[in-house]
Design an enzyme around this catalytic site. Structure first.
Site, PDB file in Angstrom:
ATOM      1  N   LYS A 187       0.821  -1.201   0.000  1.00 48.04           N
ATOM      2  CA  LYS A 187       0.000   0.000   0.000  1.00 48.04           C
ATOM      3  C   LYS A 187       0.868   1.271   0.000  1.00 48.04           C
ATOM      4  O   LYS A 187       2.051   1.211   0.320  1.00 48.04           O
ATOM      5  CB  LYS A 187      -0.943  -0.010   1.216  1.00 48.04           C
ATOM      6  CG  LYS A 187      -1.870  -1.230   1.272  1.00 48.04           C
ATOM      7  CD  LYS A 187      -2.779  -1.340   0.055  1.00 48.04           C
ATOM      8  CE  LYS A 187      -4.023  -2.172   0.267  1.00 48.04           C
ATOM      9  NZ  LYS A 187      -3.870  -3.642   0.299  1.00 48.04           N
TER      10      LYS A 187
HETATM   11  C1  LIG Z   1      -5.195  -4.483   0.986  1.00 51.39           C
HETATM   12  C2  LIG Z   1      -6.661  -4.486   0.937  1.00 51.39           C
HETATM   13  C3  LIG Z   1      -7.456  -4.978   1.973  1.00 51.39           C
HETATM   14  C4  LIG Z   1      -6.928  -5.742   3.149  1.00 51.39           C
HETATM   15  O1  LIG Z   1      -5.887  -5.234   3.800  1.00 51.39           O
HETATM   16  P1  LIG Z   1      -4.851  -6.195   4.564  1.00 51.39           P
HETATM   17  O2  LIG Z   1      -4.038  -5.191   5.312  1.00 51.39           O
HETATM   18  O3  LIG Z   1      -4.079  -6.946   3.537  1.00 51.39           O
HETATM   19  O4  LIG Z   1      -5.620  -7.070   5.464  1.00 51.39           O
HETATM   20  C5  LIG Z   1      -8.820  -4.853   1.867  1.00 51.39           C
HETATM   21  N1  LIG Z   1      -9.401  -4.293   0.806  1.00 51.39           N
HETATM   22  C6  LIG Z   1      -8.684  -3.829  -0.220  1.00 51.39           C
HETATM   23  C7  LIG Z   1      -9.400  -3.205  -1.365  1.00 51.39           C
HETATM   24  C8  LIG Z   1      -7.294  -3.935  -0.199  1.00 51.39           C
HETATM   25  O5  LIG Z   1      -6.606  -3.487  -1.249  1.00 51.39           O
END
Ligand SMILES: *Cc1c(COP(=O)(O)O)cnc(C)c1O
Length: 385
Positions: A187
């Protein structure tokens, strides 16, 4: 084929600066490595970033969304409206709290939930809306909250990909109901793994704190008690320190991403890929944090499957990804009655999307190479049938 000695270009690469690495070393030497002062500081700076709203940090974006649903009072018998064009955890957490996910197809232009179709999916059981900002592009927030208010629905925003994005100049998280971010390694802001929930008031934030750690109430050792069923979702101080370093650079990192996205659009202009019908994202350099730059392949005009197309890119030292297949076609959801044809735009995009390399530190030359490679593949394997 372009012969290159270029190093392999991954589609994503974490950017941790030296100051942060040193900060992590300091935390490791400090004698306090799990949830503590770094976590508090991370929450404080996150809260400042979203205009002073209460924020609690967690060890994943997934549990952050789940706790957001619990705080909104979503449970068995309730329906939550979301999109099948997302990471599977969005729908999984709805099941996890005992509620039913109800899907609404995407708008093929924005690739986000189609707000024009949303109202039709509302029933007397609908409790909440869970929009997803795919690639970081927000939905029309005015319209979203107009619908939510009209039907008295809670909103738990899956803003996992949208940290640093804005809506009409206001930061995602600074507006809205309950907002969930992820700080997974890929992210824009990362704590390696982690997430944060933005809430409306201190009561919600206190509930979040309890859900985060076994429902324990703070009454000292002798008076210890727990009054809700919480879990084990706390963020370590090592991770929080990584998150702080990343958060403090978010504006610069977002600017770099926007610049790279702009270069992508310039490079694609008038090329063979666009000529063949490769779909580009919405051109937005104001609200969008450019978490991802995704194209949609015109598979009916290519003599390649998506996997073969990605293999062709790899031969040119270009990494790529798929985000995501439409999740209602996964076995878990098929078993609940979902099948092909129910959400045609999501299915089409799910089958044809390719995520291209985009991360701070990538060069203009990298972008040129990626787009040239795509144009080349389209010239070689495209047909107008
Ligand atoms: C990354 C992501 C998540 C989940 O996040 P994690 O930290 O991996 O549990 C949920 N929704 C979307 C759209 C994502 O890109």
């Amino acid at each position: 084929m372009t012969q290159t000695t270029r190093p392999f270009l991954p589609f994503v690469k974490p950017d941790i600066d030296e100051e942060t690495i040193q900060g992590v070393v300091d935390v490791l030497r400090s004698g306090w490595i799990t949830t503590g002062p770094q976590n508090q500081q991370f929450e404080a700076e996150l809260s400042a970033y979203v205009g002073g709203r209460p924020v609690r940090a967690f060890n994943s974006g997934t549990c952050t969304m789940e706790i957001g649903l619990r705080i909104a009072g979503v449970g068995p018998g309730d329906e939550v409206i979301t999109t099948p064009m997302t990471w599977v955890s969005t729908a999984n957490v709805i099941l996890e709290v005992g509620a039913t996910p109800v899907f609404v197809d995407i708008d093929p232009v924005t690739r986000n939930i189609d707000l024009n179709l949303l109202e039709r999916a509302i029933t007397p059981r609908t409790k909440a809306l869970m929009p997803v900002y795919l690639a970081g592009l927000p939905v029309d927030m005015d319209k979203l909250y107009e619908i939510a208010r009209a039907h008295k629905l809670r909103v738990i925003e899956d803003a996992a990909q949208a940290f640093g994005s804005t809506w009409k100049g206001q930061r995602i998280g600074a507006i809205g109901d309950i907002v969930s971010f992820s700080f997974h390694a890929n992210k824009n802001v990362t704590s390696i793994e982690g997430g944060a929930l933005v809430m409306n008031n201190e009561d919600e934030a206190e509930l979040a704190r309890k859900y985060r750690l076994q429902g324990i109430t703070r009454t000292g050792f002798d008076g210890m008690d727990c009054d809700v069923l919480g879990g084990k979702y706390n963020l370590t101080d090592v991770a929080a320190r990584v998150g702080l370093g990343s958060l403090r650079r978010v504006e610069t990192l977002t600017q770099q991403r926007r610049e790279l996205a702009r270069l992508y659009f310039d490079a694609f202009k008038g090329g063979a890929a666009v000529e063949l019908g490769v779909g580009l994202p919405v051109e937005n350099f104001t609200d969008h944090n450019w978490h991802m730059f995704q194209i949609a392949l015109p598979l009916e005009r290519l003599k390649l499957t998506r996997a073969e197309f990605m293999a062709q890119l790899k031969e040119r030292n270009v990494g790529s990804g798929v985000h995501y297949p439409a999740l209602h076609l996964f076995t878990l959801y098929r078993a609940r009655g979902y099948k092909e044809g129910m959400y045609p735009h999501s299915e089409r995009y799910g089958a044809s999307n390719v995520t291209l390399p985009l991360f701070p530190g990538m060069t203009a030359d990298d972008v040129t190479h990626v787009v040239r490679s795509i144009d080349e593949i389209c010239e070689q394997f495209g047909h107008n049938g």
